[in-house]
Design a protein around this motif. Structure first.
Motif, PDB file in Angstrom:
ATOM      1  N   ASP A   1       0.822  -1.207   0.000  1.00  0.00           N
ATOM      2  CA  ASP A   1       0.000   0.000   0.000  1.00  0.00           C
ATOM      3  C   ASP A   1       0.857   1.259   0.000  1.00  0.00           C
ATOM      4  O   ASP A   1       0.528   2.239  -0.661  1.00  0.00           O
ATOM      5  N   HIS A   2       1.972   1.215   0.713  1.00  0.00           N
ATOM      6  CA  HIS A   2       2.883   2.371   0.729  1.00  0.00           C
ATOM      7  C   HIS A   2       3.480   2.602  -0.659  1.00  0.00           C
ATOM      8  O   HIS A   2       3.528   3.738  -1.138  1.00  0.00           O
ATOM      9  N   LEU A   3       3.909   1.538  -1.317  1.00  0.00           N
ATOM     10  CA  LEU A   3       4.474   1.668  -2.665  1.00  0.00           C
ATOM     11  C   LEU A   3       3.435   2.189  -3.655  1.00  0.00           C
ATOM     12  O   LEU A   3       3.734   3.011  -4.516  1.00  0.00           O
ATOM     13  N   VAL A   4       2.203   1.733  -3.517  1.00  0.00           N
ATOM     14  CA  VAL A   4       1.140   2.137  -4.436  1.00  0.00           C
ATOM     15  C   VAL A   4       0.714   3.581  -4.177  1.00  0.00           C
ATOM     16  O   VAL A   4       0.661   4.401  -5.094  1.00  0.00           O
ATOM     17  N   LYS A   5       0.427   3.915  -2.919  1.00  0.00           N
ATOM     18  CA  LYS A   5      -0.121   5.239  -2.594  1.00  0.00           C
ATOM     19  C   LYS A   5       0.928   6.345  -2.624  1.00  0.00           C
ATOM     20  O   LYS A   5       0.665   7.431  -3.126  1.00  0.00           O
ATOM     21  N   LYS A   6       2.106   6.088  -2.099  1.00  0.00           N
ATOM     22  CA  LYS A   6       3.117   7.145  -2.018  1.00  0.00           C
ATOM     23  C   LYS A   6       3.936   7.268  -3.304  1.00  0.00           C
ATOM     24  O   LYS A   6       4.294   8.363  -3.703  1.00  0.00           O
ATOM     25  N   TYR A   7       4.234   6.130  -3.933  1.00  0.00           N
ATOM     26  CA  TYR A   7       5.146   6.143  -5.079  1.00  0.00           C
ATOM     27  C   TYR A   7       4.483   5.833  -6.409  1.00  0.00           C
ATOM     28  O   TYR A   7       5.131   5.857  -7.435  1.00  0.00           O
ATOM     29  N   GLY A   8       3.197   5.498  -6.412  1.00  0.00           N
ATOM     30  CA  GLY A   8       2.477   5.287  -7.658  1.00  0.00           C
ATOM     31  C   GLY A   8       2.798   3.994  -8.386  1.00  0.00           C
ATOM     32  O   GLY A   8       2.533   3.871  -9.580  1.00  0.00           O
ATOM     33  N   VAL A   9       3.353   3.012  -7.691  1.00  0.00           N
ATOM     34  CA  VAL A   9       3.610   1.713  -8.307  1.00  0.00           C
ATOM     35  C   VAL A   9       2.262   1.029  -8.530  1.00  0.00           C
ATOM     36  O   VAL A   9       1.384   1.060  -7.661  1.00  0.00           O
ATOM     37  N   ALA A  10       2.079   0.435  -9.693  1.00  0.00           N
ATOM     38  CA  ALA A  10       0.816  -0.237 -10.002  1.00  0.00           C
ATOM     39  C   ALA A  10       0.614  -1.435  -9.077  1.00  0.00           C
ATOM     40  O   ALA A  10       1.504  -2.288  -8.935  1.00  0.00           O
ATOM     41  N   ALA A  11      -0.547  -1.512  -8.455  1.00  0.00           N
ATOM     42  CA  ALA A  11      -0.845  -2.573  -7.488  1.00  0.00           C
ATOM     43  C   ALA A  11      -0.753  -3.961  -8.112  1.00  0.00           C
ATOM     44  O   ALA A  11      -0.364  -4.920  -7.446  1.00  0.00           O
ATOM     45  N   ASN A  12      -1.073  -4.075  -9.402  1.00  0.00           N
ATOM     46  CA  ASN A  12      -1.047  -5.394 -10.042  1.00  0.00           C
ATOM     47  C   ASN A  12       0.377  -5.925 -10.261  1.00  0.00           C
ATOM     48  O   ASN A  12       0.559  -7.055 -10.679  1.00  0.00           O
ATOM     49  N   ARG A  13       1.382  -5.114  -9.946  1.00  0.00           N
ATOM     50  CA  ARG A  13       2.778  -5.554 -10.061  1.00  0.00           C
ATOM     51  C   ARG A  13       3.303  -6.095  -8.734  1.00  0.00           C
ATOM     52  O   ARG A  13       4.456  -6.514  -8.649  1.00  0.00           O
ATOM     53  N   ILE A  14       2.457  -6.086  -7.715  1.00  0.00           N
ATOM     54  CA  ILE A  14       2.907  -6.468  -6.381  1.00  0.00           C
ATOM     55  C   ILE A  14       2.022  -7.584  -5.832  1.00  0.00           C
ATOM     56  O   ILE A  14       0.830  -7.397  -5.597  1.00  0.00           O
ATOM     57  N   LYS A  15       2.612  -8.730  -5.605  1.00  0.00           N
ATOM     58  CA  LYS A  15       1.926  -9.859  -4.998  1.00  0.00           C
ATOM     59  C   LYS A  15       2.303  -9.880  -3.518  1.00  0.00           C
ATOM     60  O   LYS A  15       3.460  -9.640  -3.165  1.00  0.00           O
ATOM     61  N   THR A  16       1.336 -10.138  -2.642  1.00  0.00           N
ATOM     62  CA  THR A  16       1.637 -10.221  -1.206  1.00  0.00           C
ATOM     63  C   THR A  16       1.257 -11.592  -0.668  1.00  0.00           C
ATOM     64  O   THR A  16       0.348 -12.252  -1.182  1.00  0.00           O
ATOM     65  N   GLU A  17       1.966 -11.975   0.370  1.00  0.00           N
ATOM     66  CA  GLU A  17       1.721 -13.258   1.019  1.00  0.00           C
ATOM     67  C   GLU A  17       2.117 -13.143   2.490  1.00  0.00           C
ATOM     68  O   GLU A  17       3.085 -12.453   2.816  1.00  0.00           O
ATOM     69  N   GLY A  18       1.393 -13.801   3.345  1.00  0.00           N
ATOM     70  CA  GLY A  18       1.736 -13.865   4.759  1.00  0.00           C
ATOM     71  C   GLY A  18       2.057 -15.294   5.149  1.00  0.00           C
ATOM     72  O   GLY A  18       1.255 -16.184   4.912  1.00  0.00           O
ATOM     73  N   ARG A  19       3.230 -15.502   5.720  1.00  0.00           N
ATOM     74  CA  ARG A  19       3.653 -16.856   6.097  1.00  0.00           C
ATOM     75  C   ARG A  19       3.685 -17.074   7.604  1.00  0.00           C
ATOM     76  O   ARG A  19       4.145 -18.105   8.061  1.00  0.00           O
TER      77      ARG A  19
END
Length: 110
Positions: free
Chosen positions: A69-87
Protein backbone atom coordinates in the motif's frame (compact mmCIF):
# COMPACT_ATOMS: atom_id res chain seq x y z
CA UNK A 1 21.20 -7.43 -12.53
CA UNK A 2 18.85 -7.11 -9.57
CA UNK A 3 19.90 -4.84 -6.73
CA UNK A 4 19.69 -6.25 -3.25
CA UNK A 5 16.82 -4.84 -1.25
CA UNK A 6 16.81 -5.13 2.51
CA UNK A 7 13.81 -6.60 4.18
CA UNK A 8 11.52 -4.35 6.16
CA UNK A 9 11.35 -4.89 9.92
CA UNK A 10 8.41 -4.36 12.29
CA UNK A 11 7.83 -3.96 16.00
CA UNK A 12 5.99 -6.64 17.97
CA UNK A 13 2.29 -6.87 17.17
CA UNK A 14 2.51 -4.14 14.51
CA UNK A 15 2.01 -3.99 10.76
CA UNK A 16 3.44 -0.48 10.45
CA UNK A 17 7.09 0.14 9.66
CA UNK A 18 9.10 3.25 10.40
CA UNK A 19 8.68 5.23 7.17
CA UNK A 20 11.79 7.30 7.88
CA UNK A 21 13.91 4.18 8.26
CA UNK A 22 12.78 2.64 4.99
CA UNK A 23 12.04 5.66 2.78
CA UNK A 24 15.37 5.41 0.93
CA UNK A 25 15.03 1.70 0.29
CA UNK A 26 11.43 2.00 -0.90
CA UNK A 27 12.39 4.90 -3.17
CA UNK A 28 15.18 2.73 -4.59
CA UNK A 29 12.69 -0.10 -5.14
CA UNK A 30 10.24 2.27 -6.83
CA UNK A 31 13.02 3.54 -9.12
CA UNK A 32 14.03 -0.02 -9.95
CA UNK A 33 10.44 -0.94 -10.84
CA UNK A 34 10.08 2.22 -12.94
CA UNK A 35 13.24 1.35 -14.87
CA UNK A 36 12.08 -2.28 -15.30
CA UNK A 37 8.37 -2.06 -16.12
CA UNK A 38 8.05 -5.77 -16.98
CA UNK A 39 9.24 -6.93 -13.56
CA UNK A 40 6.98 -7.52 -10.59
CA UNK A 41 7.66 -8.07 -6.91
CA UNK A 42 6.48 -10.53 -4.29
CA UNK A 43 6.29 -9.23 -0.71
CA UNK A 44 6.38 -12.01 1.87
CA UNK A 45 5.43 -11.09 5.43
CA UNK A 46 6.46 -12.99 8.56
CA UNK A 47 5.69 -12.84 12.28
CA UNK A 48 7.47 -13.96 15.42
CA UNK A 49 6.28 -16.80 17.66
CA UNK A 50 4.41 -14.51 20.05
CA UNK A 51 0.68 -15.25 19.85
CA UNK A 52 -1.50 -17.86 18.14
CA UNK A 53 -0.64 -19.22 14.70
CA UNK A 54 -3.80 -17.83 13.04
CA UNK A 55 -3.14 -14.34 14.40
CA UNK A 56 0.49 -14.42 13.25
CA UNK A 57 -0.55 -15.54 9.77
CA UNK A 58 -2.96 -12.60 9.53
CA UNK A 59 -0.40 -10.14 10.96
CA UNK A 60 2.28 -11.28 8.52
CA UNK A 61 -0.09 -10.67 5.57
CA UNK A 62 -0.98 -7.23 6.96
CA UNK A 63 2.75 -6.41 7.04
CA UNK A 64 3.22 -7.34 3.39
CA UNK A 65 0.02 -5.48 2.44
CA UNK A 66 1.20 -2.36 4.32
CA UNK A 67 4.43 -2.26 2.31
CA UNK A 68 2.44 -2.75 -0.93
CA UNK A 69 0.00 0.00 0.00
CA UNK A 70 2.88 2.37 0.73
CA UNK A 71 4.47 1.67 -2.66
CA UNK A 72 1.14 2.14 -4.44
CA UNK A 73 -0.12 5.24 -2.59
CA UNK A 74 3.12 7.15 -2.02
CA UNK A 75 5.15 6.14 -5.08
CA UNK A 76 2.48 5.29 -7.66
CA UNK A 77 3.61 1.71 -8.31
CA UNK A 78 0.82 -0.24 -10.00
CA UNK A 79 -0.84 -2.57 -7.49
CA UNK A 80 -1.05 -5.39 -10.04
CA UNK A 81 2.78 -5.55 -10.06
CA UNK A 82 2.91 -6.47 -6.38
CA UNK A 83 1.93 -9.86 -5.00
CA UNK A 84 1.64 -10.22 -1.21
CA UNK A 85 1.72 -13.26 1.02
CA UNK A 86 1.74 -13.87 4.76
CA UNK A 87 3.65 -16.86 6.10
CA UNK A 88 3.17 -16.30 9.81
CA UNK A 89 5.81 -17.94 11.98
CA UNK A 90 7.43 -20.02 9.24
CA UNK A 91 11.06 -19.65 8.16
CA UNK A 92 12.34 -18.41 11.51
CA UNK A 93 15.85 -16.96 11.26
CA UNK A 94 16.67 -17.99 14.79
CA UNK A 95 14.89 -20.14 17.32
CA UNK A 96 16.05 -17.91 20.16
CA UNK A 97 15.48 -14.41 18.73
CA UNK A 98 11.84 -13.75 17.84
CA UNK A 99 12.44 -10.24 16.50
CA UNK A 100 14.32 -11.66 13.50
CA UNK A 101 11.07 -12.93 12.07
CA UNK A 102 9.11 -9.64 12.25
CA UNK A 103 9.87 -8.75 8.66
CA UNK A 104 8.68 -8.49 5.07
CA UNK A 105 10.98 -9.81 2.37
CA UNK A 106 11.13 -8.22 -1.08
CA UNK A 107 11.49 -10.74 -3.91
CA UNK A 108 11.99 -9.60 -7.52
CA UNK A 109 9.98 -11.65 -10.03
CA UNK A 110 11.01 -11.98 -13.66
Amino acid sequence: YFPEFKEIRFKTNSSHFDKKSYAGMLTKLKNFLTQNPKLNIHLVGYADKMGPDAYNKMLSLKRADHVRDHLVKKYGVAANRIKTEGRGETDQFSLSVNSDNRRTEIIILE
